[in-house]
Design a protein around this motif. Structure first.
Motif, PDB file in Angstrom:
ATOM      1  N   ALA A 246      -1.527  24.637  45.564  1.00  0.00           N
ATOM      2  CA  ALA A 246      -0.855  25.226  44.400  1.00  0.00           C
ATOM      3  C   ALA A 246       0.405  25.907  44.910  1.00  0.00           C
ATOM      4  CB  ALA A 246      -1.781  26.223  43.708  1.00  0.00           C
TER       5      ALA A 246
ATOM      6  N   ASP B  82       1.111  29.035  39.811  1.00  0.00           N
ATOM      7  CA  ASP B  82      -0.046  28.181  40.054  1.00  0.00           C
ATOM      8  C   ASP B  82      -0.989  28.795  41.077  1.00  0.00           C
ATOM      9  OD1 ASP B  82       0.729  26.309  38.237  1.00  0.00           O
ATOM     10  OD2 ASP B  82       1.614  24.923  39.681  1.00  0.00           O
TER      11      ASP B  82
ATOM     12  N   ARG C  21      -1.988  23.328  33.023  1.00  0.00           N
ATOM     13  CA  ARG C  21      -2.108  24.783  32.979  1.00  0.00           C
ATOM     14  C   ARG C  21      -3.518  25.187  32.577  1.00  0.00           C
ATOM     15  NH1 ARG C  21       0.299  29.049  28.766  1.00  0.00           N
ATOM     16  NH2 ARG C  21      -1.708  30.084  28.889  1.00  0.00           N
TER      17      ARG C  21
END
Length: 294
Positions: free
Chosen positions: A155, A160, A222
């Motif tokens: 990430a 993230d 997301r």
């Protein structure tokens, strides 16, 4: 019953591969045609192409088994119930569902079932993606710490990284990962998914298909927060992923449901969550039962 797939010829190829992958003995052309309800000539033509590609092998008894090109896929050890349970999830919700194996470095799609309202756009059996955030989020809380740390490092964006850490705790608590489009992308996600379904991803050039799938994945990646999961607001919903445990108790598989909807009520989201978790439990039980009878 009419074939509701966006591409019936492709659906027949997927069905034959799935049938061979789950079989514990060679199946004849006639047997395949009878089980799938298709013409024998159609089955023969598809099997010829699968044999040429190494996806199927004709054994001395004139039956067919899964071929060496797919030998690395662990589908042959899966019980027949897997496909049935996945089909039930797609029928119950109206949306496409997939069953994938999660390995330390990749996610491999083992079975795909299309829904009446939404097919699974562009994702064939055997499709592999690197195990990078958010792929594999549904099983990651139950994987070894080393795998979790490697996954967390994929990430790359600051947001993230924060989301990935929070997601591990939330998935362990709720037993499911739920994703939505990024704030302004819900309409674009709907458009891309509809285009892929209408055109038929097999008609796209491989590079274009790969780019389109990557873009769709990025737009839908997301994770829901705890507050959003408990919210009464109307929210977009991309997909859900729940862990499936093998007979050894390892979170080795993931069942995914892909509504790809621009707007859902809390009741709708809760229904999708419960349906996906229930299927994951049933798949876990099927894998355990398969081992007891081997």
């Amino acid at each position: 019953m009419p074939d509701r797939s966006s591409s019936p010829p492709t659906r027949r190829v997927v069905d034959i591969v799935s049938l061979l992958a789950g079989a514990d003995a060679p199946i004849s052309t006639a047997g395949i045609a009878e089980q799938l309800g298709i013409a024998r000539a159609t089955a023969s033509a598809i099997l010829s192409e699968l044999t040429t590609a190494g996806w199927a092998v004709r054994d001395p008894t004139r039956g067919y088994i899964i071929g060496p090109a797919l030998a690395g896929l662990p589908t042959a050890a899966l019980p027949h119930d897997v496909g049935d349970l996945l089909a039930e999830l797609a029928a119950r919700t109206g949306y496409g569902a997939t069953f994938s194996r999660i390995e330390p470095d990749r996610l491999t799609v083992l079975d795909v079932r299309h829904g009446v309202d939404r097919v699974v756009p562009g994702i064939p059996v055997g499709h592999r993606v690197p195990l990078q955030f958010p792929a594999g989020a549904g099983v990651m809380p139950w994987r070894p710490a080393r795998e979790q740390n490697i996954w967390l490092r994929t990430a790359t964006e600051d947001d993230d990284q924060h989301n990935a850490c929070a997601l591990l705790a939330l998935v362990r608590e709720r037993g499911i990962a739920v994703f939505r489009p990024r704030a302004d992308d819900a309409g674009l996600v709907d458009l891309l998914a509809d285009l892929l379904s209408a055109v038929g991803s097999e008609l796209l050039r491989p590079q274009l298909r790969t780019r389109t799938l990557r873009q769709l994945a990025a737009l839908t990646a997301r994770p829901f927060t705890r507050a959003e999961l408990d919210s009464d607001e109307i929210l977009p919903l991309s997909y859900l992923a729940a862990p499936v445990f093998d007979a050894n108790g390892t979170a080795a598989y993931e069942v995914q449901l892909g509504p790809l909807r621009a707007a859902t009520t809390r009741i709708e989201r809760d229904d999708f969550i419960e349906a996906t978790r229930a299927t994951a439990r049933d798949l876990t039980a099927a894998l355990a039962d398969n081992r007891r009878h081997r």
